[in-house]
Design a protein around this motif. Structure first.
Motif, short mmCIF file in Angstrom:
data_model
loop_
_atom_site.label_atom_id
_atom_site.label_comp_id
_atom_site.label_asym_id
_atom_site.label_seq_id
_atom_site.Cartn_x
_atom_site.Cartn_y
_atom_site.Cartn_z
N GLY A 1 -0.06 -1.05 -4.05
CA GLY A 1 0.87 -0.69 -5.11
C GLY A 1 1.54 0.64 -4.84
O GLY A 1 2.73 0.82 -5.06
N ASN A 2 0.74 1.59 -4.34
CA ASN A 2 1.30 2.89 -3.98
C ASN A 2 2.43 2.74 -2.97
O ASN A 2 3.44 3.44 -3.05
CB ASN A 2 0.22 3.77 -3.36
CG ASN A 2 -0.31 4.75 -4.35
OD1 ASN A 2 0.41 5.13 -5.27
ND2 ASN A 2 -1.54 5.16 -4.18
N GLY B 1 -0.59 -2.88 7.32
CA GLY B 1 -1.57 -3.49 8.22
C GLY B 1 -2.86 -2.68 8.26
O GLY B 1 -3.96 -3.24 8.27
N GLU B 2 -2.73 -1.36 8.28
CA GLU B 2 -3.91 -0.50 8.29
C GLU B 2 -4.71 -0.66 7.00
O GLU B 2 -5.94 -0.61 7.01
CB GLU B 2 -3.49 0.96 8.44
CG GLU B 2 -3.06 1.34 9.83
CD GLU B 2 -4.21 1.23 10.82
OE1 GLU B 2 -5.06 2.13 10.84
OE2 GLU B 2 -4.24 0.24 11.58
N ILE B 3 -4.00 -0.84 5.88
CA ILE B 3 -4.69 -1.03 4.61
C ILE B 3 -5.50 -2.32 4.64
O ILE B 3 -6.67 -2.35 4.24
CB ILE B 3 -3.69 -1.04 3.44
CG1 ILE B 3 -3.02 0.32 3.33
CG2 ILE B 3 -4.39 -1.40 2.13
CD1 ILE B 3 -1.96 0.38 2.26
N ILE C 1 6.26 4.11 -2.73
CA ILE C 1 6.73 4.89 -1.59
C ILE C 1 7.97 4.24 -0.98
O ILE C 1 8.95 4.91 -0.66
CB ILE C 1 5.59 5.02 -0.54
CG1 ILE C 1 4.47 5.90 -1.09
CG2 ILE C 1 6.12 5.58 0.78
CD1 ILE C 1 3.26 6.00 -0.18
N MET C 2 7.94 2.92 -0.86
CA MET C 2 9.09 2.23 -0.26
C MET C 2 10.31 2.31 -1.16
O MET C 2 11.44 2.45 -0.67
CB MET C 2 8.74 0.77 0.04
CG MET C 2 7.81 0.65 1.24
SD MET C 2 7.39 -1.04 1.63
CE MET C 2 8.91 -1.62 2.36
N PHE C 3 10.09 2.24 -2.45
CA PHE C 3 11.21 2.39 -3.40
C PHE C 3 11.94 3.71 -3.15
O PHE C 3 13.17 3.78 -3.17
CB PHE C 3 10.64 2.34 -4.83
CG PHE C 3 11.65 2.62 -5.90
CD1 PHE C 3 12.80 1.85 -5.99
CD2 PHE C 3 11.44 3.62 -6.83
CE1 PHE C 3 13.74 2.10 -7.00
CE2 PHE C 3 12.36 3.87 -7.83
CZ PHE C 3 13.51 3.12 -7.92
N ILE D 1 -0.36 2.70 -11.56
CA ILE D 1 -1.21 2.50 -10.38
C ILE D 1 -2.45 3.37 -10.46
O ILE D 1 -3.55 2.95 -10.11
CB ILE D 1 -0.40 2.84 -9.12
CG1 ILE D 1 0.82 1.95 -9.06
CG2 ILE D 1 -1.28 2.74 -7.88
CD1 ILE D 1 0.83 0.92 -8.03
N ARG D 2 -2.28 4.62 -10.93
CA ARG D 2 -3.44 5.51 -11.05
C ARG D 2 -4.47 4.89 -12.00
O ARG D 2 -5.67 4.95 -11.75
CB ARG D 2 -3.01 6.87 -11.59
CG ARG D 2 -2.69 7.84 -10.46
CD ARG D 2 -2.20 9.15 -11.02
NE ARG D 2 -0.90 9.46 -10.45
CZ ARG D 2 -0.14 10.46 -10.85
NH1 ARG D 2 -0.51 11.24 -11.86
NH2 ARG D 2 1.02 10.70 -10.28
N LYS D 3 -3.97 4.29 -13.09
CA LYS D 3 -4.87 3.65 -14.05
C LYS D 3 -5.61 2.50 -13.39
O LYS D 3 -6.82 2.35 -13.53
CB LYS D 3 -4.06 3.13 -15.25
CG LYS D 3 -4.03 4.09 -16.40
CD LYS D 3 -3.56 3.40 -17.65
CE LYS D 3 -3.43 4.42 -18.77
NZ LYS D 3 -2.34 4.07 -19.69
#
Lengths: 222, 236
Positions: free
Chosen positions: B156-157, B110-112, B161-163, B213-215
């Motif tokens: 995506g990050n 939500g913050e995102i 993190i959830m994984f 994701i970094r890419k």
């Protein structure tokens, strides 16, 4: 409506675990900060081997779960090396510190890189040595940028400490589980109070993080 | 049985047992992530209700969920919810885990969304108003198409993190890779190999996704930087 009697009954039992939760929080936060600075600076080192090694550490610990690392340290290390990590307490602290140290080292690294290049050039022009440049010019500016993220990660560490009940440490959650297993009816109240306990510990961290955000922004041109 | 060092026998024996849990671990990640993506909108919406007291309450509820351990929240949903009078229902471990992890991370998501919406330029809102667009048109045609794409790397990050938080569900009986490894370990008293396999699986799945994701992030950054540079050139 509010079951005051039950709350009065549960609170003292839960608070028996407060000491363990807070001691794990303080110790793992301390070692995580230490790891963050050591690993963060090592990743900026000019030594290729050092950089590669810390890069490996950071990616491994960021790429796997805290709970897996905790179990691994607790169950697997004694089998693999025939050594004990001292106690459950140390296993918990080391796992949390290594995990969040890896995440926070990225904060240290990126903050140092974010200090404007002109600062390094100015320090060089003033004939400072490499060490002086880092200690007197770059580091003080970088630390300010790190503060909000360090606050956020300290709250993450607090949340992570709840996992140590899974390796038998007697923290708040451990006592909550014990009360729940003897009195199933009270489960909602027990876990709600456990959550409130964690939230009260988190409150000063939340406010400190907000304060850190305003400090890090103060006097910086955006 | 196995107390001194690494055994390839235990490794090859436990590998197929643990791999059986991958479906559940990945499935639970996807389910709770989708839940968090949807529920994140609810938070964003609630925080935009123009009432100070309401805003205060919502903000602190989010703060409460965010700064207390997801593990305890899972226990609450699994052990305590059935005991709550009137609304109490017993949840399947998978449902409890989806709900628990989903709600916990929806506060971050939500913050995102909020940061994305706030980054939409003021002129765009004004233009929507000037064109007399309806509220739904303003959001679906003007605001969200600009607010959401820049948040994609961050979202995506959170998937990664959830994984990595999903193995928490092993504590309430979800048979993902971690609980299968643990039960193998308890049965044959050899934890080293199964737990190492679990760690390797997590590494093998999350490291490549993190690089991806970094890419993506870098590509997005150059794209939006170009836009910013263009604006600057135009004197905006």
């Amino acid at each position: 409506m509010i079951p005051i009697e039950a709350i009065i009954n549960i609170l003292p039992q839960l608070s028996q675990g407060l000491g363990v939760t807070i001691s794990v929080l303080l110790a793992s936060a301390f070692f995580a900060y230490l790891m963050a600075f050591v690993a963060g600076l090592c990743r900026l080192s000019s030594n290729k081997l050092l950089r590669g090694f810390t890069g490996f550490y950071v990616e491994v610990f960021r790429g796997t779960s805290l709970i897996v690392q905790l179990f691994w340290l607790y169950y697997a290390i004694p089998i693999l090396f025939g050594i004990q990590l001292g106690s459950n307490w140390w296993a918990g602290v080391i796992a949390i510190a290594l995990n969040y140290g890896a995440y926070m080292s990225e904060v240290v690294r990126s903050s140092i890189l974010a200090v404007a290049k002109g600062q390094t050039e100015a320090a060089t022009a003033l004939n400072m040595s490499r060490f002086q440049r880092m200690r007197l010019v770059i580091f003080p500016q970088a630390v300010r940028m790190m503060l909000p993220e360090f606050g956020n990660y300290t709250i993450q560490i607090l949340k992570g400490t709840s996992l140590v009940s899974l390796i038998g440490l007697t923290d708040i959650l451990y006592y909550g589980d014990i009360i729940r297993s003897t009195n199933y009816q009270q489960a909602p109240l027990v876990y709600l109070l456990v959550l409130v306990f964690y939230f009260i510990i988190a409150l000063p961290l939340i406010f400190a993080t907000r304060k850190a955000e305003s400090i890090s922004k103060k006097g910086v041109a955006s | 049985m196995n107390n001194n060092g690494w055994s390839w026998e235990a490794f090859t024996e436990s590998l197929p047992v643990i791999l059986d849990g991958i479906e559940i671990t990945v499935g639970l990640t996807i389910a709770s992530y989708l839940f968090a993506l949807l529920f994140g909108f609810v938070w964003t919406f609630l925080r935009r209700v123009p009432n100070k007291a309401f805003h205060f309450v919502v903000t602190w509820i989010m703060e409460f969920i965010r700064s207390t351990p997801p593990l305890v929240q899972l226990f609450f949903l699994y052990y305590a919810l059935p005991m709550v009078p009137v609304i109490g229902i017993a949840l399947h471990p998978l449902a409890a885990a989806t709900l628990g992890l989903g709600i916990h991370f929806s506060t971050y998501i939500g913050e995102i969304y909020r940061s994305g919406i706030e980054s939409v330029e003021k002129g765009q809102w004004e233009a929507a108003k000037a064109l007399n667009l309806s509220t739904s048109k303003k959001w679906t045609k003007i605001v969200l198409p600009q607010a959401l794409p820049p948040t994609i790397p961050m979202l995506g990050n959170y998937f990664i993190i959830m994984f990595k938080e999903v193995p928490l569900a092993s504590t309430i009986g979800v048979l993902g890779i971690l609980s299968l490894a643990n039960s193998y370990g308890a049965q044959y008293w050899s934890y080293l190999e199964p737990l190492t396999i679990v760690a390797l699986i997590f590494l093998a799945l999350s490291y490549p996704s993190a690089i991806l994701i970094r890419k993506l992030e870098r590509r997005m950054n150059t794209r939006f930087d170009k836009k910013a540079a263009l604006n600057e050139a135009k004197g905006a």
